[in-house]
Scaffold this motif. Structure first.
Motif, short mmCIF file in Angstrom:
data_model
loop_
_atom_site.label_atom_id
_atom_site.label_comp_id
_atom_site.label_asym_id
_atom_site.label_seq_id
_atom_site.Cartn_x
_atom_site.Cartn_y
_atom_site.Cartn_z
N ASN A 5 2.10 4.42 -4.15
CA ASN A 5 1.79 5.46 -5.13
C ASN A 5 1.93 6.86 -4.55
O ASN A 5 1.87 7.83 -5.25
N HIS A 6 2.05 6.94 -3.26
CA HIS A 6 2.18 8.26 -2.65
C HIS A 6 3.12 8.18 -1.46
O HIS A 6 2.71 8.12 -0.31
N LEU B 238 0.86 -1.18 0.00
CA LEU B 238 0.00 0.00 0.00
C LEU B 238 0.89 1.23 0.00
O LEU B 238 2.07 1.15 0.33
N GLY B 239 0.33 2.32 -0.35
CA GLY B 239 1.05 3.58 -0.17
C GLY B 239 2.23 3.76 -1.11
O GLY B 239 2.93 4.76 -1.02
#
Lengths: 83, 139
Positions: free
Chosen positions: A77-78, A74-75
């Motif tokens: 992408n940012h 997760l995460g």
């Protein structure tokens, strides 16, 4: 802790708004009747304890959470701008 | 989506002293982080429970509805989350369906409710047992 004796059908009043009545005594089991205002949550203690225990096991620091998110994909992408 | 502050008037069982939490949503994933505003060491991984348990349902207790300001018979503005207990390997992680977190997105109030009459578990598998052996599959 306050300890007091009550007989069957006798009650306690707590804070003027919670009534606990001894409904029945069968062997080592006491049946209680509880009347309380709706905003007072009444729970068997072991149930509340099981939720506490589960929460304690689940708790992680904010930094760990960020790390774990990256680990499980997760995460990505940012990325954390502060990193 | 910016971080959002939620007040848990009665705290969260086990962490009753912390009332204000900050939630950060993960983009493109059903997860969120929730941590105590005063103490970042106290945090939880939250997940939207419905993809993991499509039949998940419960009656919102009236006192809980009042506490977070949700109208009767309405779920408007309410979101439901389950706390994840992470395990190693990650596929063995569990979610707490017995005590979900409900949040009122408009009032900024939250509560962990205890479904004491339900059969839901505090350790519902994140990945169904039959799928655990599949390595590398995205959660």
């Amino acid at each position: 802790m306050l300890v007091l004796s009550r007989k069957k059908q006798e009650s306690l009043i707590i804070g003027g708004e919670i009534e606990i009545k001894i409904v029945a005594v069968e062997g080592d089991t006491v049946k209680l009747g509880i009347e309380a205002p709706r905003h007072i949550e009444v729970l068997r203690k072991e149930i509340y304890e099981s939720v506490r225990e589960s929460n304690r096991q689940a708790a992680a620091s904010r930094a760990d959470l960020d790390q774990l998110s990256n680990m499980i994909g997760l995460g990505k992408n940012h990325p954390d701008p502060s990193a | 989506m910016p971080d959002k502050t939620f007040v848990f008037e009665k705290g969260i069982p086990g962490f009753e002293q912390y009332r204000t939490y900050i939630r950060r949503l993960e983009e493109n994933a059903p997860f969120a982080h929730l941590w105590a505003a005063d103490r970042e060491e106290i945090g939880f991984l939250l997940v939207n429970p419905f993809p993991f348990c499509p039949d998940y349902e419960f009656d919102m207790p009236e006192e809980a509805r009042r506490e977070i300001g949700i109208e009767a018979d309405s779920a408007d503005g309410m979101t439901v989350w389950a706390i994840v207990t992470l395990q190693t390997p990650v596929e063995r992680s569990t979610l707490n369906l017995f005590a979900p977190i409900v949040m009122n997105e408009s009032s900024g109030k939250g509560k962990q409710i205890i479904l004491h009459e339900s059969a839901y578990s505090t350790r519902h598998p994140l990945v169904p047992a039959g799928r655990r052996a599949v390595g590398g599959e995205a959660l």
